[in-house]
Design a protein around this motif. Structure first.
Motif, PDB file in Angstrom:
ATOM      1  N   ARG A 121      10.067  66.958  23.302  1.00 38.49           N
ATOM      2  CA  ARG A 121       9.025  66.442  24.191  1.00 38.49           C
ATOM      3  C   ARG A 121       9.347  65.020  24.658  1.00 38.49           C
ATOM      4  NH1 ARG A 121       4.125  67.511  25.894  1.00 38.49           N
ATOM      5  NH2 ARG A 121       4.097  69.478  24.776  1.00 38.49           N
ATOM      6  N   SER A 122       9.893  64.184  23.769  1.00 41.89           N
ATOM      7  CA  SER A 122      10.190  62.804  24.156  1.00 41.89           C
ATOM      8  C   SER A 122      11.247  62.757  25.259  1.00 41.89           C
ATOM      9  CB  SER A 122      10.667  62.006  22.937  1.00 41.89           C
ATOM     10  OG  SER A 122      11.847  62.582  22.383  1.00 41.89           O
ATOM     11  N   LEU A 123      12.285  63.596  25.120  1.00 44.41           N
ATOM     12  CA  LEU A 123      13.313  63.650  26.163  1.00 44.41           C
ATOM     13  C   LEU A 123      12.735  64.166  27.470  1.00 44.41           C
ATOM     14  CD1 LEU A 123      16.673  64.998  24.660  1.00 44.41           C
ATOM     15  CD2 LEU A 123      16.292  62.850  25.859  1.00 44.41           C
ATOM     16  N   ARG A 124      11.896  65.191  27.362  1.00 41.36           N
ATOM     17  CA  ARG A 124      11.306  65.780  28.561  1.00 41.36           C
ATOM     18  C   ARG A 124      10.387  64.779  29.259  1.00 41.36           C
ATOM     19  NH1 ARG A 124       9.900  70.407  26.421  1.00 41.36           N
ATOM     20  NH2 ARG A 124       7.726  69.891  26.067  1.00 41.36           N
ATOM     21  N   ASP A 125       9.623  64.019  28.468  1.00 37.53           N
ATOM     22  CA  ASP A 125       8.736  63.014  29.060  1.00 37.53           C
ATOM     23  C   ASP A 125       9.528  61.931  29.776  1.00 37.53           C
ATOM     24  OD1 ASP A 125       6.565  64.377  28.119  1.00 37.53           O
ATOM     25  OD2 ASP A 125       6.223  63.076  26.385  1.00 37.53           O
ATOM     26  N   THR A 126      10.613  61.494  29.137  1.00 35.47           N
ATOM     27  CA  THR A 126      11.464  60.478  29.773  1.00 35.47           C
ATOM     28  C   THR A 126      12.070  61.010  31.058  1.00 35.47           C
ATOM     29  OG1 THR A 126      12.026  59.513  27.606  1.00 35.47           O
ATOM     30  CG2 THR A 126      13.481  58.981  29.455  1.00 35.47           C
ATOM     31  N   ALA A 127      12.488  62.268  31.016  1.00 35.85           N
ATOM     32  CA  ALA A 127      13.092  62.876  32.206  1.00 35.85           C
ATOM     33  C   ALA A 127      12.090  62.971  33.346  1.00 35.85           C
ATOM     34  CB  ALA A 127      13.642  64.263  31.870  1.00 35.85           C
ATOM     35  N   TYR A 128      10.849  63.369  33.043  1.00 36.72           N
ATOM     36  CA  TYR A 128       9.822  63.482  34.080  1.00 36.72           C
ATOM     37  C   TYR A 128       9.517  62.112  34.684  1.00 36.72           C
ATOM     38  CZ  TYR A 128       8.901  68.265  32.495  1.00 36.72           C
ATOM     39  OH  TYR A 128       9.020  69.586  32.181  1.00 36.72           O
ATOM     40  N   LYS A 129       9.451  61.092  33.819  1.00 39.78           N
ATOM     41  CA  LYS A 129       9.210  59.732  34.318  1.00 39.78           C
ATOM     42  C   LYS A 129      10.378  59.267  35.196  1.00 39.78           C
ATOM     43  CE  LYS A 129       6.378  58.307  30.363  1.00 39.78           C
ATOM     44  NZ  LYS A 129       6.326  57.450  29.149  1.00 39.78           N
ATOM     45  N   ALA A 130      11.590  59.643  34.793  1.00 39.15           N
ATOM     46  CA  ALA A 130      12.767  59.264  35.573  1.00 39.15           C
ATOM     47  C   ALA A 130      12.754  59.941  36.940  1.00 39.15           C
ATOM     48  CB  ALA A 130      14.045  59.619  34.810  1.00 39.15           C
ATOM     49  N   THR A 146      20.024  54.305  42.096  1.00 43.85           N
ATOM     50  CA  THR A 146      21.046  54.470  41.065  1.00 43.85           C
ATOM     51  C   THR A 146      20.379  54.654  39.710  1.00 43.85           C
ATOM     52  OG1 THR A 146      21.177  52.090  40.623  1.00 43.85           O
ATOM     53  CG2 THR A 146      22.600  52.974  42.381  1.00 43.85           C
ATOM     54  N   VAL A 147      21.176  55.076  38.729  1.00 42.69           N
ATOM     55  CA  VAL A 147      20.658  55.223  37.364  1.00 42.69           C
ATOM     56  C   VAL A 147      20.161  53.876  36.849  1.00 42.69           C
ATOM     57  CG1 VAL A 147      21.283  55.770  34.977  1.00 42.69           C
ATOM     58  CG2 VAL A 147      22.110  57.216  36.839  1.00 42.69           C
ATOM     59  N   ALA A 148      20.890  52.811  37.178  1.00 44.22           N
ATOM     60  CA  ALA A 148      20.498  51.469  36.728  1.00 44.22           C
ATOM     61  C   ALA A 148      19.136  51.082  37.291  1.00 44.22           C
ATOM     62  CB  ALA A 148      21.563  50.446  37.149  1.00 44.22           C
ATOM     63  N   GLU A 149      18.882  51.419  38.552  1.00 48.52           N
ATOM     64  CA  GLU A 149      17.597  51.094  39.182  1.00 48.52           C
ATOM     65  C   GLU A 149      16.459  51.886  38.553  1.00 48.52           C
ATOM     66  OE1 GLU A 149      19.166  49.895  43.681  1.00 48.52           O
ATOM     67  OE2 GLU A 149      18.724  51.979  43.173  1.00 48.52           O
ATOM     68  N   ILE A 150      16.716  53.165  38.250  1.00 49.57           N
ATOM     69  CA  ILE A 150      15.697  53.989  37.589  1.00 49.57           C
ATOM     70  C   ILE A 150      15.406  53.436  36.194  1.00 49.57           C
ATOM     71  CG2 ILE A 150      15.191  56.278  36.666  1.00 49.57           C
ATOM     72  CD1 ILE A 150      16.867  57.457  38.917  1.00 49.57           C
ATOM     73  N   ALA A 151      16.454  53.075  35.472  1.00 48.84           N
ATOM     74  CA  ALA A 151      16.281  52.531  34.121  1.00 48.84           C
ATOM     75  C   ALA A 151      15.486  51.231  34.162  1.00 48.84           C
ATOM     76  CB  ALA A 151      17.650  52.299  33.475  1.00 48.84           C
ATOM     77  N   LEU A 154      11.802  51.939  34.688  1.00 53.33           N
ATOM     78  CA  LEU A 154      11.137  52.495  33.504  1.00 53.33           C
ATOM     79  C   LEU A 154      11.217  51.567  32.297  1.00 53.33           C
ATOM     80  CD1 LEU A 154      12.350  56.225  33.649  1.00 53.33           C
ATOM     81  CD2 LEU A 154      10.194  55.273  34.458  1.00 53.33           C
ATOM     82  N   GLU A 155      12.060  50.518  32.413  1.00 52.71           N
ATOM     83  CA  GLU A 155      12.292  49.583  31.306  1.00 52.71           C
ATOM     84  C   GLU A 155      12.874  50.296  30.091  1.00 52.71           C
ATOM     85  OE1 GLU A 155       8.644  47.532  30.582  1.00 52.71           O
ATOM     86  OE2 GLU A 155       8.761  46.341  32.422  1.00 52.71           O
ATOM     87  N   VAL A 156      13.859  51.142  30.355  1.00 46.72           N
ATOM     88  CA  VAL A 156      14.613  51.813  29.289  1.00 46.72           C
ATOM     89  C   VAL A 156      16.094  51.622  29.589  1.00 46.72           C
ATOM     90  CG1 VAL A 156      12.809  53.518  28.891  1.00 46.72           C
ATOM     91  CG2 VAL A 156      14.638  54.029  30.500  1.00 46.72           C
ATOM     92  N   SER A 157      16.947  52.062  28.671  1.00 46.41           N
ATOM     93  CA  SER A 157      18.381  51.919  28.881  1.00 46.41           C
ATOM     94  C   SER A 157      18.904  52.994  29.838  1.00 46.41           C
ATOM     95  CB  SER A 157      19.127  52.020  27.546  1.00 46.41           C
ATOM     96  OG  SER A 157      19.055  53.341  27.039  1.00 46.41           O
ATOM     97  N   GLU A 158      20.027  52.702  30.469  1.00 44.54           N
ATOM     98  CA  GLU A 158      20.652  53.679  31.361  1.00 44.54           C
ATOM     99  C   GLU A 158      21.061  54.924  30.588  1.00 44.54           C
ATOM    100  OE1 GLU A 158      23.742  52.128  33.921  1.00 44.54           O
ATOM    101  OE2 GLU A 158      22.829  50.131  33.909  1.00 44.54           O
ATOM    102  N   GLU A 159      21.499  54.735  29.326  1.00 43.75           N
ATOM    103  CA  GLU A 159      21.906  55.874  28.506  1.00 43.75           C
ATOM    104  C   GLU A 159      20.734  56.824  28.268  1.00 43.75           C
ATOM    105  OE1 GLU A 159      22.523  52.751  27.880  1.00 43.75           O
ATOM    106  OE2 GLU A 159      24.709  52.603  27.939  1.00 43.75           O
ATOM    107  N   ASP A 160      19.535  56.269  28.068  1.00 47.31           N
ATOM    108  CA  ASP A 160      18.356  57.109  27.851  1.00 47.31           C
ATOM    109  C   ASP A 160      18.028  57.929  29.091  1.00 47.31           C
ATOM    110  OD1 ASP A 160      18.062  56.221  25.281  1.00 47.31           O
ATOM    111  OD2 ASP A 160      16.523  54.736  25.748  1.00 47.31           O
ATOM    112  N   LEU A 163      20.774  60.727  29.438  1.00 43.41           N
ATOM    113  CA  LEU A 163      20.604  61.751  28.401  1.00 43.41           C
ATOM    114  C   LEU A 163      19.396  62.630  28.705  1.00 43.41           C
ATOM    115  CD1 LEU A 163      21.504  62.875  25.657  1.00 43.41           C
ATOM    116  CD2 LEU A 163      20.001  61.208  24.564  1.00 43.41           C
ATOM    117  N   ALA A 164      18.295  62.022  29.151  1.00 42.78           N
ATOM    118  CA  ALA A 164      17.083  62.790  29.438  1.00 42.78           C
ATOM    119  C   ALA A 164      17.282  63.719  30.621  1.00 42.78           C
ATOM    120  CB  ALA A 164      15.925  61.831  29.704  1.00 42.78           C
TER     121      ALA A 164
END
Length: 262
Positions: A121-130, A146-151, A154-160, A163-164
């Motif tokens: 669920r945590s990955l899915r929630d992050t993905a939906y927010k992304a 870009t991934v960096a702009e999305i991160a 959301l104030e999360v890392s690009e890796e997160d 991965l999501a």
């Protein structure tokens, strides 16, 4: 010579005869929005009816997923209504340009939620927010973020983020067709390359197989056991019931014969 115009073919989805659906022009949609914003349900209904063909065109992309067309149509209509509620008429953008990604996103969320491959669920929630952040940034800046702009949004890392988004990708079959123009279809497997095996190695292996097919059965057995299974001449001789000298002669003759075709 007179040209004959054919009527749209009748296709019923969710009890709707798609051949009779109206199509609204951009000016007509712009005129309806003030009424919709004022709470006019008739104007909203007219607007939705005038864009159902847009939903139909979008669900065509998902016809090979094995899902019911009725289900996809209903989910697409939810995306359409969300687009109506969130569309900014002050922006110089056509409604269809804004609505199509919203409809696609709604259908993808439905397919992911019904995917037999479970994602936490945590990955899915992050993905939906992304995905939501991507749509927001695309609309705000007029280009794919870009991934960096999305991160950053959301104030999360690009890796997160990576991965999501990778975790919710829909699996596809290697036998899914990706193109067909009246002839043989091109499948996903036709476009996949395996860098572990070079083209030269593949051709060589193919020619070896072709050459082996031209050998007698006993010679083929000797070559298979000697060079594919790593047996010694003595082991092969004991297995097939001949002498080692005979194995040696047959092996040399078989290799000589194979060289003609390699």
């Amino acid at each position: 010579m007179a040209l004959r115009t054919e009527r749209p073919r009748k296709v019923e989805i969710c009890g709707v005869d798609t051949s009779t659906l109206p199509v609204l022009k951009n000016e007509q949609m712009r005129a309806l929005f003030p009424k919709i914003r004022a709470g006019d349900e008739q104007a909203r209904h007219e607007f939705i009816q005038g864009n159902l063909r847009l939903v139909l065109s979008v669900i065509q992309r998902f016809h090979n997923r094995g899902e019911s067309a009725d289900d996809l149509f209903q989910v697409g209509c939810i995306g359409l209504m969300k687009a109506i509620d969130n569309f900014d008429t002050d922006q110089p953008v056509k409604f269809s340009t804004y609505a199509v990604p919203m409809i696609i996103g709604e259908i993808r969320r439905y397919l992911r939620d019904n995917n037999p491959i479970r994602v936490s669920r945590s990955l899915r929630d992050t993905a939906y927010k992304a995905l939501k952040a991507r749509d927001t940034l695309s609309y705000r800046h007029g280009k794919e973020p870009t991934v960096a702009e999305i991160a950053q949004e959301l104030e999360v890392s690009e890796e997160d983020v990576v991965l999501a988004l990778e975790a919710i990708q829909d699996p596809i079959s290697l036998f899914d067709p990706i193109y067909q123009d009246g002839g043989d279809a091109i499948y996903v497997m036709d476009q996949v390359r395996d860098d572990r095996v070079s083209e030269e190695e593949w051709v060589r292996d193919l020619s070896i197989r072709n050459a082996m097919e031209r050998l007698q059965q006993r010679e083929r057995r000797i070559i298979q056991r000697r060079f594919f299974q790593g047996r010694t001449q003595m082991e092969v001789a004991q297995e097939i019931g001949i002498s080692q000298a005979q194995v040696s002669r047959l092996e040399k003759a078989a290799l000589s014969q194979m060289r003609k075709y390699i």
